[in-house]
Design an enzyme around this catalytic site. Structure first.
Site, PDB file in Angstrom:
ATOM      1  CB  CYS A   1      -0.934  -0.004   1.214  1.00 55.82           C
ATOM      2  SG  CYS A   1      -2.242  -1.229   1.080  1.00 55.82           S
TER       3      CYS A   1
HETATM    4  N1  LIG Z   1      -2.505  -6.053   1.444  1.00 52.50           N
HETATM    5  C1  LIG Z   1      -3.031  -5.035   2.093  1.00 52.50           C
HETATM    6  O1  LIG Z   1      -2.728  -4.827   3.262  1.00 52.50           O
HETATM    7  C2  LIG Z   1      -4.048  -4.115   1.433  1.00 52.50           C
HETATM    8  C3  LIG Z   1      -4.748  -3.213   2.243  1.00 52.50           C
HETATM    9  C4  LIG Z   1      -5.700  -2.371   1.662  1.00 52.50           C
HETATM   10  C5  LIG Z   1      -5.927  -2.425   0.288  1.00 52.50           C
HETATM   11  N2  LIG Z   1      -5.225  -3.298  -0.506  1.00 52.50           N
HETATM   12  C6  LIG Z   1      -5.534  -3.308  -1.925  1.00 52.50           C
HETATM   13  O2  LIG Z   1      -6.365  -4.440  -2.206  1.00 52.50           O
HETATM   14  C7  LIG Z   1      -6.070  -4.975  -3.510  1.00 52.50           C
HETATM   15  C8  LIG Z   1      -5.689  -6.442  -3.391  1.00 52.50           C
HETATM   16  O3  LIG Z   1      -4.485  -6.532  -2.624  1.00 52.50           O
HETATM   17  P1  LIG Z   1      -4.027  -7.870  -1.922  1.00 52.50           P
HETATM   18  O4  LIG Z   1      -2.937  -7.478  -0.971  1.00 52.50           O
HETATM   19  O5  LIG Z   1      -5.200  -8.625  -1.401  1.00 52.50           O
HETATM   20  O6  LIG Z   1      -3.413  -8.666  -3.176  1.00 52.50           O
HETATM   21  P2  LIG Z   1      -2.881 -10.193  -3.191  1.00 52.50           P
HETATM   22  O7  LIG Z   1      -1.821 -10.225  -4.209  1.00 52.50           O
HETATM   23  O8  LIG Z   1      -2.630 -10.663  -1.793  1.00 52.50           O
HETATM   24  O9  LIG Z   1      -4.157 -11.041  -3.701  1.00 52.50           O
HETATM   25  C9  LIG Z   1      -4.760 -10.825  -4.925  1.00 52.50           C
HETATM   26  C10 LIG Z   1      -5.354 -12.148  -5.418  1.00 52.50           C
HETATM   27  O10 LIG Z   1      -6.039 -11.841  -6.630  1.00 52.50           O
HETATM   28  C11 LIG Z   1      -5.831 -12.920  -7.539  1.00 52.50           C
HETATM   29  N3  LIG Z   1      -6.081 -12.442  -8.892  1.00 52.50           N
HETATM   30  C12 LIG Z   1      -5.295 -11.682  -9.692  1.00 52.50           C
HETATM   31  N4  LIG Z   1      -5.907 -11.428 -10.872  1.00 52.50           N
HETATM   32  C13 LIG Z   1      -7.119 -12.048 -10.808  1.00 52.50           C
HETATM   33  C14 LIG Z   1      -8.227 -12.157 -11.710  1.00 52.50           C
HETATM   34  N5  LIG Z   1      -8.189 -11.562 -12.891  1.00 52.50           N
HETATM   35  N6  LIG Z   1      -9.283 -12.879 -11.334  1.00 52.50           N
HETATM   36  C15 LIG Z   1      -9.324 -13.501 -10.114  1.00 52.50           C
HETATM   37  N7  LIG Z   1      -8.305 -13.413  -9.209  1.00 52.50           N
HETATM   38  C16 LIG Z   1      -7.232 -12.708  -9.566  1.00 52.50           C
HETATM   39  C17 LIG Z   1      -4.406 -13.351  -7.288  1.00 52.50           C
HETATM   40  O11 LIG Z   1      -4.187 -14.670  -7.729  1.00 52.50           O
HETATM   41  C18 LIG Z   1      -4.315 -13.197  -5.749  1.00 52.50           C
HETATM   42  O12 LIG Z   1      -4.655 -14.408  -5.095  1.00 52.50           O
HETATM   43  C19 LIG Z   1      -4.967  -4.088  -4.066  1.00 52.50           C
HETATM   44  O13 LIG Z   1      -5.551  -3.079  -4.857  1.00 52.50           O
HETATM   45  C20 LIG Z   1      -4.336  -3.473  -2.827  1.00 52.50           C
HETATM   46  O14 LIG Z   1      -3.743  -2.214  -3.101  1.00 52.50           O
HETATM   47  C21 LIG Z   1      -4.300  -4.149   0.056  1.00 52.50           C
END
Ligand SMILES: NC(=O)c1ccc[n+]([C@@H]2O[C@H](COP(=O)([O-])OP(=O)(O)OC[C@H]3O[C@@H](n4cnc5c(N)ncnc54)[C@H](O)[C@@H]3O)[C@@H](O)[C@H]2O)c1
Length: 419
Positions: free
Chosen positions: A261
């Protein structure tokens, strides 16, 4: 009637959301393109810190189903997209996962559904990118045939106090009716829902929060460098300033920013600002200050050795905690990586200790792992404490090292240098 929910993307954001939705009695399906994630979850194996295998088993017992088959969308009342939003090599927002996930949703979208984007992104994404893809793929009209909303995830991995349920959830819809529908939905899962006047305000709120944090971390890191030069104990000054009951929020220095983030989201803001001919100089400055921190920690390691009349070249440096924050296993954007590059370039022999990390590879070469805290303390010329994991704070052995460079401000003593 039981609400059926599909969560697209089962990572750090999607899986905790799925867990909370299961606890709330919804019929939850998780859709992910990564078959190993899906297979793991279906065998009760969790791949994220905040949910253990028991947690996944409880979800499965509550009816949770993980799949790679997007047909589940056509049976869903609500579809939430939680896929990654990284940066390209040149620092521009990479919305390819959001677009791919949206296209998948559009192919199966049914009238009457609610679609919510939760991925962090720049203002305008839901209306200008997600909406047209959903409409062209489904032949349906947003705000008429289906509801569309944005709700930023505010999850703080490893935070034992604030989780998904008790952290207020911001929701903004394409139309007032979309907002109302999304509010009603999230009220089933979280304690407090905060509606915004529109989509862009909800999208911007998330970037505002993370940019605020980014700038304040950079400010306190700059103060750390400056206070060290002046012989001021910044940690004590922060403790003192924090007693003010208003107008001051304490941020503490560290070895640099990391995670998915803080190092990334402000770039989304800068990028959209540049498109309208505006430069966000605070954001750029914060980036610059934060990027200097690993090099500064390397120099402070050298200074610590200098006092012991030892050169950094050939010394054994043990990095304690190589994740991007304490008590998590996430290595994304961890400042420990550029630190290793600097230390190796200066001739140091670098190892690491971290019970959350099995393999730590920097620039294609594995950093040797030490398993025992006592051995780490005994063998190191300097222990650089990067992340104050509980295992280090609870250990009586780490403090026994000849020299500790503590970037977390937790250790004291003649043999401890604090950032
Ligand atoms: N990690 C954090 O602490 C956090 C906090 C707030 C917001 N976010 C935001 O949330 C979003 C997701 O982050 P995250 O940390 O969960 O990511 P992550 O990489 O942990 O998980 C994302 C998942 O999405 C899957 N994926 C990718 N493309 C896909 C598709 N086309 N169809 C289905 N699944 C698909 C991947 O295989 C993965 O399992 C991002 O935009 C991030 O900025 C993250």
């Amino acid at each position: 009637m039981t609400i059926s929910l599909t969560i697209v993307g089962l990572g750090y954001v999607g899986l905790p959301l799925a867990q909370e939705a299961c606890r709330s009695g919804l019929a939850v399906t998780g859709l992910d393109t990564d078959s190993s994630v899906v297979a793991g979850l279906m065998s009760s194996v969790s791949h994220i810190d905040d949910i253990d295998s028991t947690g996944v088993a409880e979800m499965l017992a509550a009816g949770f189903n993980a799949t790679t088959d997007s047909a589940c969308i056509s049976d869903s009342d609500v579809i939430i997209i939680c896929v990654p939003t990284p940066l390209d090599d040149d620092g521009t927002p990479d919305l390819s996962a959001v677009k791919a996930a949206t296209r998948t949703v559009s192919e199966h979208l049914q009238p009457g559904s609610l679609v919510v984007l939760e991925s962090t992104t720049y203002p305008g994404t839901t209306e200008d990118t997600v909406r047209p893809l959903l409409e062209s793929g489904s032949g349906l009209t947003a705000g008429v045939d289906f509801n569309l909303a944005y709700s930023p995830e505010r999850i703080d991995p490893g935070n034992p106090e604030w989780g998904l349920r008790n952290t207020p959830k911001i929701v903004g819809g394409l139309t007032p009716a979309c907002t109302e529908r999304a509010v009603q939905f999230y009220e089933k899962i979280v304690d407090t829902v905060v509606p915004t006047v529109g989509l862009r305000e909800a999208e911007f709120a998330k970037l505002l929060e993370n940019t605020y944090r980014h700038i304040n971390i950079a400010l306190i890191n700059e103060m750390a460098v400056f206070c060290h030069e002046l012989g001021i104990d910044l940690w004590a000054s922060i403790d003192a300033a924090e007693t003010k009951p208003f107008g001051f929020q304490a941020f503490r220095p560290g070895p640099g920013i990391g995670g998915h983030c803080i190092p990334i989201d402000p770039n989304y803001l800068s990028w959209v600002a540049k498109r309208v001919g505006y430069r966000l100089r605070f954001v750029e400055l914060a980036q610059e200050v934060s990027e200097r921190m690993p090099a500064y920690v390397a120099r402070r390691t050298q200074d610590a050795l200098n006092r012991l009349k030892k050169p950094l070249n050939g010394s054994h440096i043990v990095l304690a905690g190589v994740t991007y924050k304490a008590n998590v296993s996430d290595q994304r954007e961890t400042p420990a990586k550029p630190l290793v590059v600097h230390l190796r370039r200066m001739g140091a022999d670098v190892s690491f200790i971290d019970s959350h990390v099995d393999n730590f590879v920097v620039a294609g070469s594995e950093v040797p792992r030490i398993l025992d805290i006592g051995e780490a303390a005994r063998s190191a010329d300097v222990v650089v404490l990067l992340q104050a994991h509980d295992e280090f704070l609870e250990s009586t052995e780490l403090g026994g090292a000849d020299c500790i460079l503590d970037t977390s401000g937790k250790f004291t003593g003649d043999h401890v240098d604090r950032l």
